[in-house]
Design an enzyme around this catalytic site. Sequence first.
Site, short mmCIF file in Angstrom:
data_model
loop_
_atom_site.label_atom_id
_atom_site.label_comp_id
_atom_site.label_asym_id
_atom_site.label_seq_id
_atom_site.Cartn_x
_atom_site.Cartn_y
_atom_site.Cartn_z
N GLU A 110 -24.09 -2.95 -25.24
CA GLU A 110 -23.50 -2.92 -26.63
C GLU A 110 -22.69 -4.02 -26.57
O GLU A 110 -22.20 -4.83 -27.93
CB GLU A 110 -23.48 -1.84 -27.46
CG GLU A 110 -24.80 -0.70 -26.97
CD GLU A 110 -24.11 0.55 -27.33
OE1 GLU A 110 -25.22 1.64 -27.53
OE2 GLU A 110 -22.95 0.79 -27.15
N ARG A 121 1.03 -1.10 0.35
CA ARG A 121 -0.29 -0.09 -0.63
C ARG A 121 0.96 1.34 -0.39
O ARG A 121 1.02 2.27 -0.95
CB ARG A 121 -0.98 -0.08 0.92
CG ARG A 121 -2.12 1.09 1.19
CD ARG A 121 -2.76 0.71 2.42
NE ARG A 121 -3.89 0.21 2.42
CZ ARG A 121 -4.56 -0.03 1.98
NH1 ARG A 121 -5.21 1.21 1.19
NH2 ARG A 121 -5.45 -1.15 1.93
#
Length: 498
Positions: free
Chosen positions: A144, A123
């Site tokens: 789509e 991190r």
Amino acid sequence: MRMNPISKLALVWLTLLGSVLVSFAELEFGHCERVVKEWADTSSSREEHPPNIDKRSLQDLLFFLHVPRTGGRTYFHCFLRKLYDNAEECPRSYDKLHFDPRKQKCKLLATHDDYSLMSKLPRERTSVMTIVRDPVARVLSTYEFSVEVAARFLVHPNLTSATRMSGRIRKNNVISTLDIWPWKYLVPWMREDLFARRDARKLKGVVIIEDDNPYDMEEMLMPLHKYLDTPTAHDIIHNGATFQIAGLTNNSRLSEAHEVRHCVQKYRNLGEPVLQVAKRRLDSMLYVGLTEEHRESASLFANVVGSQVLSQLVTSNATAKTETTKSEASVTVSESGSDKSETQNGTSEVASNKIEAKSGNMTVKTLMEVYEGCITHLRKSQGTRRVNSLKRISPANFTRGTRTRVPNEVIQQIKSLNNLDVELYKYAKEIFVKEHELVSKKMVSTSKRSIADLQNVFGEMEGEKLWKFVSVALMLLLLFLLFLFVNARRRITSKVKI
């Protein structure tokens, strides 16, 4: 009117049953409320960004959290692959990601995985970037693309053949769309639907499709309004950006992700804690782009992320040159010809690849020029492939123009089903505006500083130094004028002689 004993007994049982159901509902809501709150508190207690690290400073690893249908593929191919060598990409990134990044010394991780992947990353040494899109446009684009990819399989005689062949053509080192979340769920689902409808048309014989609205062609494909209300769409598509940035997709590494997501989907008012977590994640990111603000987003990326990668390349190149010099000296002392050759070749190749292949003398300006050329080619190839895919379900076709045929009630349905994404998109726009203004001010400040430095150079030339500078300038000017005069006289003299 008097009730008979049986009716009274039935009424009592119905009353008791109603009370029990209400009690169960209250218990379930209470349970969900605790689950969501505990998850949100745990997420908040973890430092989203270490306080001693500037979020605007690019760290060792860049994690591109790619929300589907936001234009991230363009960024990956036309920006990130121009900035990073193949060797710097995390292995098997940009797909379902089966590796442990902590064991790799990679610098770029581009994937559709959600934020829960941060539990596997260092991190304090990781910068995160993402792109957010208007929820209505993202949902329409998802629909789509699902149809487009599924339609490619219609070249096969039946679904069994298509499924069998898709399994055969996939190779170990080639990433297929069917490997990537969420398409590994959405495409097979849509493919099955397309084959079922094609088989139904064959049984009917000649089918004439008069409607020209591709979002509502029942005979050809699943209508949009039905697609939106399916369990699959509710689980994967709706509020997808919020769940992905919060780390709660069905692809999450968190054990509690499914339950939290289920509770938020069932009880709408429990979505607020999830939205707040997603907003904080956006706040901590190095870069947040907007699909709709394409050109401005690209410019922001080049100035915020690209400039830092290019700066690191220059630094690493200088380091590589130093190491090359040191290695040459040490090899000469050891008098090992083969070692010398291998060391020189290996180090110089790394340095030259960084400079020539990726950066050269690349600046932010040239990076943008490379990007513009790349997206033109990429869009052309994507457009051609889309046209060829949709031919198989003609007359259904998706263009920017056809989106105007989506009824307003369906648009409102999408907004309602994606209420968290609507709010997250508004917040992302606020972040974008602030970052854009910050970069603009920085560029203006840099320009002013350059002018000021130039003025200081002349300002420091006081007294004798300034006089010497002016004298030299005047002398050069006189010499130039004398040269012009002599040259003109020669031309006149030559004309007279002739």
